[in-house]
Design a protein around this motif. Structure first.
Motif, PDB file in Angstrom:
ATOM      1  N   PRO A 165     -20.702  -7.514   8.217  1.00  0.00           N
ATOM      2  CA  PRO A 165     -19.496  -6.883   7.652  1.00  0.00           C
ATOM      3  C   PRO A 165     -18.286  -7.824   7.636  1.00  0.00           C
ATOM      4  O   PRO A 165     -17.480  -7.776   6.699  1.00  0.00           O
ATOM      5  N   ILE A 166     -18.170  -8.694   8.652  1.00  0.00           N
ATOM      6  CA  ILE A 166     -17.057  -9.640   8.687  1.00  0.00           C
ATOM      7  C   ILE A 166     -17.244 -10.700   7.604  1.00  0.00           C
ATOM      8  O   ILE A 166     -16.270 -11.104   6.950  1.00  0.00           O
ATOM      9  N   PHE A 167     -18.483 -11.150   7.400  1.00  0.00           N
ATOM     10  CA  PHE A 167     -18.754 -12.079   6.297  1.00  0.00           C
ATOM     11  C   PHE A 167     -18.305 -11.469   4.972  1.00  0.00           C
ATOM     12  O   PHE A 167     -17.749 -12.163   4.116  1.00  0.00           O
TER      13      PHE A 167
ATOM     14  N   ALA B  69     -10.679  -1.739  11.924  1.00  0.00           N
ATOM     15  CA  ALA B  69      -9.506  -2.590  12.173  1.00  0.00           C
ATOM     16  C   ALA B  69      -9.546  -3.847  11.321  1.00  0.00           C
ATOM     17  O   ALA B  69      -8.557  -4.217  10.672  1.00  0.00           O
ATOM     18  N   GLN B  70     -10.688  -4.511  11.297  1.00  0.00           N
ATOM     19  CA  GLN B  70     -10.796  -5.751  10.528  1.00  0.00           C
ATOM     20  C   GLN B  70     -10.637  -5.493   9.030  1.00  0.00           C
ATOM     21  O   GLN B  70     -10.011  -6.296   8.319  1.00  0.00           O
ATOM     22  N   MET B  71     -11.183  -4.391   8.546  1.00  0.00           N
ATOM     23  CA  MET B  71     -11.026  -4.055   7.130  1.00  0.00           C
ATOM     24  C   MET B  71      -9.564  -3.831   6.780  1.00  0.00           C
ATOM     25  O   MET B  71      -9.064  -4.331   5.765  1.00  0.00           O
ATOM     26  N   LEU B  72      -8.853  -3.085   7.631  1.00  0.00           N
ATOM     27  CA  LEU B  72      -7.452  -2.779   7.367  1.00  0.00           C
ATOM     28  C   LEU B  72      -6.584  -4.036   7.427  1.00  0.00           C
ATOM     29  O   LEU B  72      -5.664  -4.208   6.623  1.00  0.00           O
ATOM     30  N   ILE B  73      -6.886  -4.916   8.367  1.00  0.00           N
ATOM     31  CA  ILE B  73      -6.124  -6.164   8.466  1.00  0.00           C
ATOM     32  C   ILE B  73      -6.411  -7.049   7.258  1.00  0.00           C
ATOM     33  O   ILE B  73      -5.499  -7.686   6.707  1.00  0.00           O
ATOM     34  N   ALA B  74      -7.669  -7.097   6.821  1.00  0.00           N
ATOM     35  CA  ALA B  74      -8.000  -7.861   5.610  1.00  0.00           C
ATOM     36  C   ALA B  74      -7.279  -7.285   4.394  1.00  0.00           C
ATOM     37  O   ALA B  74      -6.767  -8.034   3.550  1.00  0.00           O
ATOM     38  N   LEU B  75      -7.213  -5.970   4.318  1.00  0.00           N
ATOM     39  CA  LEU B  75      -6.496  -5.317   3.216  1.00  0.00           C
ATOM     40  C   LEU B  75      -5.011  -5.675   3.225  1.00  0.00           C
ATOM     41  O   LEU B  75      -4.388  -5.774   2.165  1.00  0.00           O
TER      42      LEU B  75
END
Length: 230
Positions: A39-41, A209-215
Motif C-alpha cells: 500500500p505504501i508503494f 494516516a499515510q493515505m491522508l498525508i499523501a493526499l
C-alpha cells in the motif's frame, strides 16, 4: 477530492490484499514484507502520477514522498522486529516524521496547539516509562518528541479563519492524528500490555494516516502560497 479517487484505487486494493491475506507475524518473510509495504508503494505511485514536474516544483510533495520511502523501509524492518530490528524500524519512522514536519512547515506557529500536543506527548511517555528499559527509555522519548512535533505542525496548518482552510490541510491534520494513534497502540501493546485487536487497529490507522498525508501533498502549492500570506 473526487479527481484523486481513481489514482488511489491501487492503494485501496493493496490494503484489501493485506487484510484479506492477514499473514501471520510469527513467520516473517520477504513476501509478508512485500504485502505489508505494497500500500505504501502505491502511495509512491500516487504522488508520482502527478508528474515529475509537480514534484520538482514543490518541495513539500518531495518531502512527503521521501517520508513514504522511509516508511516502507520502517515497515520492512518491523516485519523482523522480534529478530532485533525494532529499533531500525523506529529510526526509519523517526526520519519520516522529520520529513513530514518539514513538509508541513513552521507557519502558522500556533504555540497553543504545540502546548497541547506537548502535554499529551508527555503524558504518553509517563504511561510508557515504567515499562521501558535501556535503550528504549531514550529512543522512545526521542521518537515521541518527533511524532508529537509532526502532529503539532500538521494540526497548526488547519486555519478556519481568513479563507485559508483547505481539505488538504485537514487531511494532513487527520493523518497525523491517526499516525499518533497507531504508534501509541504499537508502544502500549509492545511495552505495556496486550491491546485487543492491536494489529488491526495499528494497520488500519496507519494506512489511513499515510493515505491522508499523501493526499495533503496534492495541493501543497496552495499551502505554500497560504503560508506566505500568513
Amino acid at each position: 477530492v473526487k479527481s484523486e479517487g481513481p489514482k488511489l484505487v491501487p492503494f485501496f486494493k493493496a490494503t484489501c490484499v493485506y487484510f484479506v491475506l492477514w499473514l501471520p507475524t510469527s513467520s516473517p518473510s520477504w513476501f509478508s514484507a512485500l504485502i505489508k509495504c505494497l500500500p505504501i508503494f502505491c502511495l509512491w505511485v500516487f504522488l508520482l502520477a502527478h508528474g515529475i514536474s509537480f514534484l520538482g516544483a514543490h518541495s513539500s510533495a518531495r518531502k512527503i514522498l521521501a517520508g513514504l520511502i522511509f516508511s516502507a523501509l520502517g515497515d520492512a524492518f518491523l516485519i523482523w522486529q522480534e529478530q532485533g530490528y525494532f529499533s531500525h524500524g523506529l529510526l526509519m519512522f523517526a526520519i519520516t516524521h522529520i520529513l513530514y514536519s518539514s513538509a508541513f512547515g513552521m507557519k502558522p506557529l500556533k504555540l497553543g496547539a504545540g502546548l497541547v500536543i506537548g502535554t499529551i506527548s508527555g503524558l504518553c511517555y509517563t504511561l510508557l516509562y515504567p515499562y521501558l528499559a535501556a535503550p528504549f527509555t531514550y529512543l522512545v522519548a526521542v521518537y515521541i518528541a518527533l511524532i508529537g512535533f509532526m502532529g503539532w505542525r500538521a494540526i497548526a496548518g488547519v486555519q478556519l479563519a481568513n479563507d485559508l482552510w483547505t481539505w488538504t490541510k485537514l487531511s494532513a491534520c487527520l493523518g497525523a492524528v491517526l499516525f499518533m494513534v497507531s504508534d501509541l497502540t504499537i508502544a502500549v501493546n509492545k511495552f505495556c500490555f496486550p491491546v485487543p485487536h492491536s494489529r488491526a487497529i495499528i494497520m488500519a490507522t496507519y494506512y489511513a494516516a499515510q493515505m491522508l498525508i499523501a493526499l495533503s501533498a496534492v495541493e501543497c502549492q496552495d499551502a505554500d502560497v497560504a503560508r506566505k500570506r500568513v
